[in-house]
Design a protein around this motif. Structure first.
Motif, PDB file in Angstrom:
ATOM      1  N   ALA A 177     -17.779 -16.928   4.806  1.00 54.55           N
ATOM      2  CA  ALA A 177     -16.587 -17.668   5.227  1.00 54.55           C
ATOM      3  C   ALA A 177     -16.842 -19.162   5.228  1.00 54.55           C
ATOM      4  N   ARG A 178     -15.808 -19.904   4.840  1.00 56.30           N
ATOM      5  CA  ARG A 178     -15.782 -21.345   5.069  1.00 56.30           C
ATOM      6  C   ARG A 178     -15.304 -21.597   6.496  1.00 56.30           C
ATOM      7  N   VAL A 179     -15.449 -22.831   6.934  1.00 56.39           N
ATOM      8  CA  VAL A 179     -15.040 -23.171   8.289  1.00 56.39           C
ATOM      9  C   VAL A 179     -13.559 -22.887   8.497  1.00 56.39           C
ATOM     10  N   ASP A 180     -12.724 -23.207   7.516  1.00 54.06           N
ATOM     11  CA  ASP A 180     -11.290 -22.956   7.659  1.00 54.06           C
ATOM     12  C   ASP A 180     -10.995 -21.460   7.795  1.00 54.06           C
ATOM     13  N   ASP A 181     -11.755 -20.627   7.078  1.00 50.21           N
ATOM     14  CA  ASP A 181     -11.576 -19.179   7.194  1.00 50.21           C
ATOM     15  C   ASP A 181     -11.925 -18.718   8.614  1.00 50.21           C
ATOM     16  N   LEU A 182     -13.019 -19.256   9.143  1.00 47.64           N
ATOM     17  CA  LEU A 182     -13.453 -18.878  10.493  1.00 47.64           C
ATOM     18  C   LEU A 182     -12.450 -19.362  11.536  1.00 47.64           C
ATOM     19  N   ALA A 183     -11.875 -20.548  11.315  1.00 50.83           N
ATOM     20  CA  ALA A 183     -10.859 -21.073  12.234  1.00 50.83           C
ATOM     21  C   ALA A 183      -9.619 -20.177  12.234  1.00 50.83           C
ATOM     22  N   ALA A 184      -9.203 -19.727  11.038  1.00 42.49           N
ATOM     23  CA  ALA A 184      -8.029 -18.857  10.945  1.00 42.49           C
ATOM     24  C   ALA A 184      -8.299 -17.515  11.618  1.00 42.49           C
ATOM     25  N   LYS A 185      -9.516 -17.028  11.490  1.00 42.12           N
ATOM     26  CA  LYS A 185      -9.878 -15.723  12.064  1.00 42.12           C
ATOM     27  C   LYS A 185      -9.939 -15.768  13.584  1.00 42.12           C
ATOM     28  N   THR A 186     -10.468 -16.850  14.138  1.00 40.44           N
ATOM     29  CA  THR A 186     -10.750 -16.911  15.579  1.00 40.44           C
ATOM     30  C   THR A 186      -9.753 -17.734  16.384  1.00 40.44           C
ATOM     31  N   GLY A 187      -8.971 -18.582  15.712  1.00 42.98           N
ATOM     32  CA  GLY A 187      -8.062 -19.468  16.431  1.00 42.98           C
ATOM     33  C   GLY A 187      -8.757 -20.664  17.057  1.00 42.98           C
ATOM     34  N   MET A 188     -10.021 -20.908  16.681  1.00 45.31           N
ATOM     35  CA  MET A 188     -10.777 -22.029  17.225  1.00 45.31           C
ATOM     36  C   MET A 188     -10.509 -23.306  16.423  1.00 45.31           C
ATOM     37  N   ASP A 189     -10.810 -24.442  17.032  1.00 47.25           N
ATOM     38  CA  ASP A 189     -10.613 -25.736  16.396  1.00 47.25           C
ATOM     39  C   ASP A 189     -11.624 -25.922  15.258  1.00 47.25           C
ATOM     40  N   ALA A 190     -11.123 -26.325  14.089  1.00 42.09           N
ATOM     41  CA  ALA A 190     -11.973 -26.452  12.908  1.00 42.09           C
ATOM     42  C   ALA A 190     -13.033 -27.541  13.067  1.00 42.09           C
ATOM     43  N   GLY A 191     -12.699 -28.613  13.776  1.00 48.50           N
ATOM     44  CA  GLY A 191     -13.682 -29.674  13.979  1.00 48.50           C
ATOM     45  C   GLY A 191     -14.885 -29.188  14.779  1.00 48.50           C
ATOM     46  N   TYR A 192     -14.612 -28.474  15.870  1.00 54.12           N
ATOM     47  CA  TYR A 192     -15.706 -27.907  16.654  1.00 54.12           C
ATOM     48  C   TYR A 192     -16.478 -26.879  15.834  1.00 54.12           C
TER      49      TYR A 192
END
Length: 335
Positions: free
Chosen positions: A40-55
């Motif tokens: 996963a890229r960071v954006d994929d992980l953000a979409a999966k978890t709902g977490m902030d992409a910067g963090y």
């Protein structure tokens, strides 16, 4: 060039930082999400978890630096160590990460409270909102295997109560791990877990359902100070809880004696504080020494098994002590 003592301290400090990074991944479900995504890229992980992409970007970089993740350009994947940090993994290391951050919190509180002597009590455990929901899971990872492999074979009262198809009550049951482990081995027992936190009750009910124990195992609001039983108990368990209410032991033991059926047992599992504190430098006892400092913050202290047995005898129980490693199980039988 020879390593110096400071080099060794720096190595230990990096180990602590590594567990700090792992803690973030555990409590936010990042290790589990990456396992499901595979790569996963960071954006994929953000979409999966709902977490902030910067963090997430900074966490992924740090998790890669400490070996929890591998990377291929901007794509991240779990390393073997990272996969082992998933809470659902067999022999998960998540308890180490939770314990490390909890210990840092308690150390910071001890450093400040030492100046005044204040002992604010158990509320300090709830001061960090990301730690408390994981407290029960941490205890289960730390102690369930020891209970199943060491305590159950060493203490015959469990098999006896199973023969009489008894009711076991766990006071302060947390996420219900003790009763789930016990009823999973003793198929004729029934269980009732009592706890003062709604979140613990929800977790316990969900996990009992998952382990197909919901027909014999139930949970309800209540704790050591305030509870009502639907029927007399055959066994009442207190797991690493007696030292929290030691000053009230006389009144408590009197009440528990009355809640047991004739021949029933009060089973107390506690860390066994050694008579000779010179043993505290041994690796098996170091954690206990730190935990006793944490207990002081909460107004408690660890106990000698012999003083527990004496208090039970004074309350009318017949007491026996079963040493189990650095712990002890003290059984009080109602005649």
């Amino acid at each position: 060039m020879a390593r110096t003592p400071l080099d060794e301290l720096r190595k230990r400090a990096q180990g602590a930082l590594s567990l700090d990074i792992a803690f973030i991944g555990v409590v936010n479900g990042l290790f589990s999400a990456l396992h499901e995504l595979g790569r996963a890229r960071v954006d994929d992980l953000a979409a999966k978890t709902g977490m902030d992409a910067g963090y997430l970007q900074r966490w992924c970089d740090a998790a890669y630096a400490f070996g929890w993740l591998e990377r291929d350009g901007e794509v991240f994947v779990l390393s073997d160590d990272g996969a082992a940090m998933r809470p659902e993994a067999e022999d998960s290391g998540m308890a180490l990460a939770i314990g490390a951050v909890l210990s840092a919190h308690m150390a910071e509180r001890a450093a400040g409270l030492m100046r005044s002597g204040e002992r604010p009590g158990e509320k300090v455990l709830a001061e960090r909102e990301t730690i408390l929901p994981w407290f029960g899971a941490m205890l289960e990872h730390n102690f369930r295997r020891s209970f199943e492999e060491k305590v159950l074979p060493a203490v015959p009262v469990f098999a006896e109560m199973n023969e009489r198809q008894g009711l076991v009550v766990d006071l302060g049951c947390g996420n219900g791990w003790y009763l789930r482990a016990l009823l999973g081995r003793c198929h004729s027992l029934r269980g009732l877990g009592l706890d003062g936190f709604d979140e613990n009750i929800r977790q316990a009910e969900r996990l009992a359902q998952k382990e197909a124990l919901a027909d014999r195992l139930h949970f309800a609001q209540g704790d050591i100070h305030r509870f009502e039983l639907p029927e007399p108990a055959d066994l009442i368990a207190m797991n690493r809880a007696l030292h929290h209410v030691w000053e009230e032991r006389g009144r408590l033991f009197e009440r528990l004696h009355g809640e047991l059926r004739p021949g029933g047992a009060l089973v107390i599992w506690e860390p066994a504080w050694p008579e000779d504190t010179g043993i505290l430098r041994e690796p098996a006892y170091r954690t206990m020494a730190f935990q006793n400092l944490s207990e002081h913050i909460q107004g408690n202290h660890f106990l000698h098994p012999e003083e527990i047995a004496e208090a039970l005898t004074n309350a009318g129980f017949a007491a026996t002590v079963h040493p189990v490693g650095t712990d002890a199980v003290v059984v009080g039988r109602r005649s």
